[in-house]
Design a protein around this motif. Structure first.
Motif, PDB file in Angstrom:
ATOM      1  N   ASN A   1      29.563  69.949  70.155  1.00  0.00           N
ATOM      2  CA  ASN A   1      29.446  71.038  69.810  1.00  0.00           C
ATOM      3  C   ASN A   1      28.915  72.289  70.159  1.00  0.00           C
ATOM      4  O   ASN A   1      29.593  73.717  70.697  1.00  0.00           O
ATOM      5  N   ILE A   2      27.695  71.792  70.975  1.00  0.00           N
ATOM      6  CA  ILE A   2      26.380  73.126  71.735  1.00  0.00           C
ATOM      7  C   ILE A   2      27.036  72.804  72.866  1.00  0.00           C
ATOM      8  O   ILE A   2      27.647  73.832  73.260  1.00  0.00           O
ATOM      9  N   LEU A   3      28.361  71.797  73.587  1.00  0.00           N
ATOM     10  CA  LEU A   3      28.903  72.229  74.861  1.00  0.00           C
ATOM     11  C   LEU A   3      30.024  72.560  75.243  1.00  0.00           C
ATOM     12  O   LEU A   3      30.802  73.225  75.906  1.00  0.00           O
ATOM     13  N   ASN A   4      30.563  72.682  73.736  1.00  0.00           N
ATOM     14  CA  ASN A   4      32.079  73.201  73.655  1.00  0.00           C
ATOM     15  C   ASN A   4      32.392  74.705  73.657  1.00  0.00           C
ATOM     16  O   ASN A   4      32.416  75.190  72.985  1.00  0.00           O
ATOM     17  N   LYS A   5      32.803  74.978  74.882  1.00  0.00           N
ATOM     18  CA  LYS A   5      32.992  76.324  75.125  1.00  0.00           C
ATOM     19  C   LYS A   5      33.877  76.257  75.984  1.00  0.00           C
ATOM     20  O   LYS A   5      34.628  75.309  76.726  1.00  0.00           O
ATOM     21  N   PRO A   6      34.605  77.739  75.975  1.00  0.00           N
ATOM     22  CA  PRO A   6      36.147  78.539  76.549  1.00  0.00           C
ATOM     23  C   PRO A   6      35.682  77.454  78.413  1.00  0.00           C
ATOM     24  O   PRO A   6      36.858  77.276  78.898  1.00  0.00           O
ATOM     25  N   GLY A   7      35.013  77.286  79.272  1.00  0.00           N
ATOM     26  CA  GLY A   7      35.660  77.430  80.593  1.00  0.00           C
ATOM     27  C   GLY A   7      34.938  75.487  80.619  1.00  0.00           C
ATOM     28  O   GLY A   7      34.651  74.991  81.605  1.00  0.00           O
ATOM     29  N   ILE A   8      35.311  75.126  79.971  1.00  0.00           N
ATOM     30  CA  ILE A   8      34.563  73.731  80.071  1.00  0.00           C
ATOM     31  C   ILE A   8      36.016  72.653  79.589  1.00  0.00           C
ATOM     32  O   ILE A   8      36.310  72.811  78.622  1.00  0.00           O
ATOM     33  N   ASN A   9      35.890  71.253  79.780  1.00  0.00           N
ATOM     34  CA  ASN A   9      36.747  70.198  80.182  1.00  0.00           C
ATOM     35  C   ASN A   9      36.442  69.322  79.226  1.00  0.00           C
ATOM     36  O   ASN A   9      35.259  69.000  79.590  1.00  0.00           O
ATOM     37  N   ILE A  10      36.248  68.853  77.693  1.00  0.00           N
ATOM     38  CA  ILE A  10      35.754  67.562  77.308  1.00  0.00           C
ATOM     39  C   ILE A  10      37.025  66.287  76.938  1.00  0.00           C
ATOM     40  O   ILE A  10      37.588  67.211  76.262  1.00  0.00           O
TER      41      ILE A  10
END
Length: 576
Positions: A350-359
């Motif tokens: 949830n901390i890493l979940n940003k618009p520019g990141i593909n998870i």
């Protein structure tokens, strides 16, 4: 002419006119007003003040030979309100008083309306016996049940918008074929069972339970909640409804209700409001005396608590945040089942979940749905294993990959290759502590060099119960504190240990809620050299101590020192 007009009244209205207790013109006007207002003749009669409520009750009892009851002598809390459906109570203006054998006694202000009692007989299967009460007192009681009892029966949680109609049937699980269900679908639409199952779910959520167990035995059926890691008996419903309860849960979880011989897994969603929903992971298992059902409560809000709420010490939190913010590498979370690994991983995601990141995540199964993250359910029978999902992810241009669990060498090797080729990989392992995780990977057959160059941090964790507010200071012998792991420097008298007491809030357990205990071990260059020399878990552990990494016991003792939990609890969860 008068007789023809009177025939349009209820039997009670006709009797009042015929015995000159009410003028025919007044009766006609009252009937018309009642029709316009959408209420009964007797309600409008009392409102018109042509005759008092008490006089009407006495007249009805004498005329129709029905017993008379003063509702002021009845305790509303003791009324068996659940004997009738809430909608029937409101629409028919009756209140159940008592049931003897097959006879149901109901309070009514108009005992002359045979149609109502015929409908009640059809709905309940009982012989309905009317008891006359005053309309004004009946109206007050109906209003009371309309505001409290009815709402409690309809929603089973006053003020909540929850109802079983709000349970969304997700795409997980099997599809029920009504043509092959042998009519079970019709049987389980029984309102009392629906309401009972709903109450069990809501009580579990409100009580902070993590799991619900429905357990059939030869002579009884019990329901248990797991709260703070401990199972508690909460109910023993009648053994006769065990099949209906199981069928109801299986239907809303989209499981095959006709199959009772093999285990099944499914999901369901309960909407508590427009903004909050709770997921349940459902597992059934055939036992000697019926299907045992276990429901894991998955609250998405637990993934959004923030890293601060999980109980990491400041330096541990800093080390973890530094590791997951790196562009590539592997972070492993270890611990036994139920130690909070899933919440820790989802919090990091949830901390890493940003618009520019593909998870992308591969899980078995996906427990909490997080918008913005591509989640895949592993299905071994269909050939979608962790290893297959990982290979697919690498062709999907990911930045961050989460693997639910590294179970074998294939999964481990692909995950490590992903970490070495510019991806951040998060995963879990079932090991007792952080140092033994590295040797576990080596035992799987993964080359020590690959482990040393890819794993950047390992977190081992446990969950310990927190002391309730009823805790009390206790005296623990100095020798016992030293044996537990405290140092002479820590026993400086500046802090006070606390013990469990027990109160209504914590159900006399002395504990309320849980906190995490962590061993956060960054993999240093010295540890990498030990790994590449095929060092043991003891060698790595010794190096971790040199580098100031607190083990699980030391982390737990810090919680004891802070007064969050008891020494007894820490010794229990970190028993090595």
């Amino acid at each position: 002419m008068a007789a023809a007009v009177a025939a349009t009244f209820s039997p009670l209205g006709r009797a009042l006119v015929q015995q000159n207790r009410l003028v025919q013109a007044d009766a006609t006007a009252i009937q018309a007003d009642a029709k316009r207002a959408g209420i009964t003749f007797i309600e409008q009669l009392i409102a018109s003040k042509k005759i008092s409520s008490k006089e009407v009750a006495l007249f009805a009892a004498q005329t129709f030979g029905v017993p008379l009851l003063d509702l002021l002598a009845v305790d509303p809390e003791q009324l068996p309100i659940t004997l009738l459906d809430v909608k029937l109570i409101g629409s028919k203006r009756v209140i159940p008083l008592q049931k003897r054998g097959n006879r149901l006694f109901v309070a009514t202000s108009d005992p002359s309306n045979d149609q109502i009692f015929s409908e009640l007989k059809f709905a309940t299967g009982s012989v309905v016996e009317p008891v006359v009460v005053e309309e004004e007192r009946l109206a007050l009681l109906l209003k009371r049940f309309g505001e409290t009892g009815a709402k409690a029966l309809d929603t089973l949680m006053a003020g909540d918008e929850t109802s079983l109609e709000n349970i969304d049937l997700g795409d997980d699980g099997g599809v029920v074929d009504e043509s092959q269900s042998g009519g079970v679908v019709e049987e389980i639409d029984d309102a009392p069972v629906v309401k009972y199952v709903q109450k069990v779910l809501l009580d579990a959520i409100n009580g902070g339970a993590s799991d619900i167990h429905f357990e059939p035995y030869e002579k009884f059926y019990r329901i248990r909640y797991r709260v703070d890691g401990i199972l508690y008996d909460v109910a023993q419903p009648p053994l006769a409804i065990k099949e209906k309860i199981a069928s109801r849960i299986k239907v809303v979880s989209r499981l095959d209700i006709s199959e009772k011989r093999v285990p099944q897994d499914g999901r369901m969603k309960l909407k508590l409001s427009a903004t909050r929903a709770i997921d349940f992971r459902v597992s059934t298992c055939p036992t000697l005396f019926g299907e045992k059902i276990c429901m894991r409560i998955l609250d998405p809000s637990s993934a959004t608590l923030g890293i601060e709420a999980l109980g990491y010490e400041p330096e541990q939190r800093e080390a973890l945040m530094h590791a997951i913010s790196r562009p590539y590498g592997m972070v492993l979370v270890t611990g036994p089942t139920g130690s909070g690994k899933t919440v820790s991983l989802y919090t990091c995601l949830n901390i890493l979940n940003k618009p520019g990141i593909n998870i992308a995540t591969a899980e078995d199964p996906c427990e909490i749905n997080l918008p913005g993250i591509n989640q895949v359910n592993v299905n071994d029978r269909a050939g979608l294993t962790f290893a297959v999902a990982l290979k697919a992810f690498l062709r999907q241009d990911p930045d961050i990959i989460m693997v639910g669990e590294i179970r074998d060498m294939d999964t481990g090797e692909i995950a490590i290759k992903a970490a070495q080729t510019g991806h951040m990989v998060l995963s879990t392992l079932h090991t007792n502590d952080a140092p033994s995780t590295l040797t576990r990977l080596m035992n799987m057959g993964i080359a020590p060099f690959n482990i040393a160059t890819s794993v950047i941090l390992i977190t081992a964790q446990r969950l310990a119960r927190k002391l309730c507010s009823c805790k009390r200071p206790i005296n623990i012998p100095r020798e016992a504190l030293l044996r537990a792991g405290f140092t002479e420097e820590q026993l400086d008298g500046s802090w006070q240990p606390y013990g469990a007491v027990g109160c209504d809030i914590c159900k006399n357990s002395g504990y309320k809620g849980r906190c995490g205990i962590y061993q956060v071990m960054p993999v240093s260059e010295a540890m990498q050299r030990i790994i590449m020399k095929n060092g043991t878990a003891i060698d790595i552990s010794d190096q971790a101590i040199i580098e100031g990494v607190s083990d699980l016991r030391q982390s737990g003792l810090r919680k004891v020192k802070a007064g969050l939990t008891s020494l007894e609890e820490i010794e229990s969860v970190t028993n090595e």
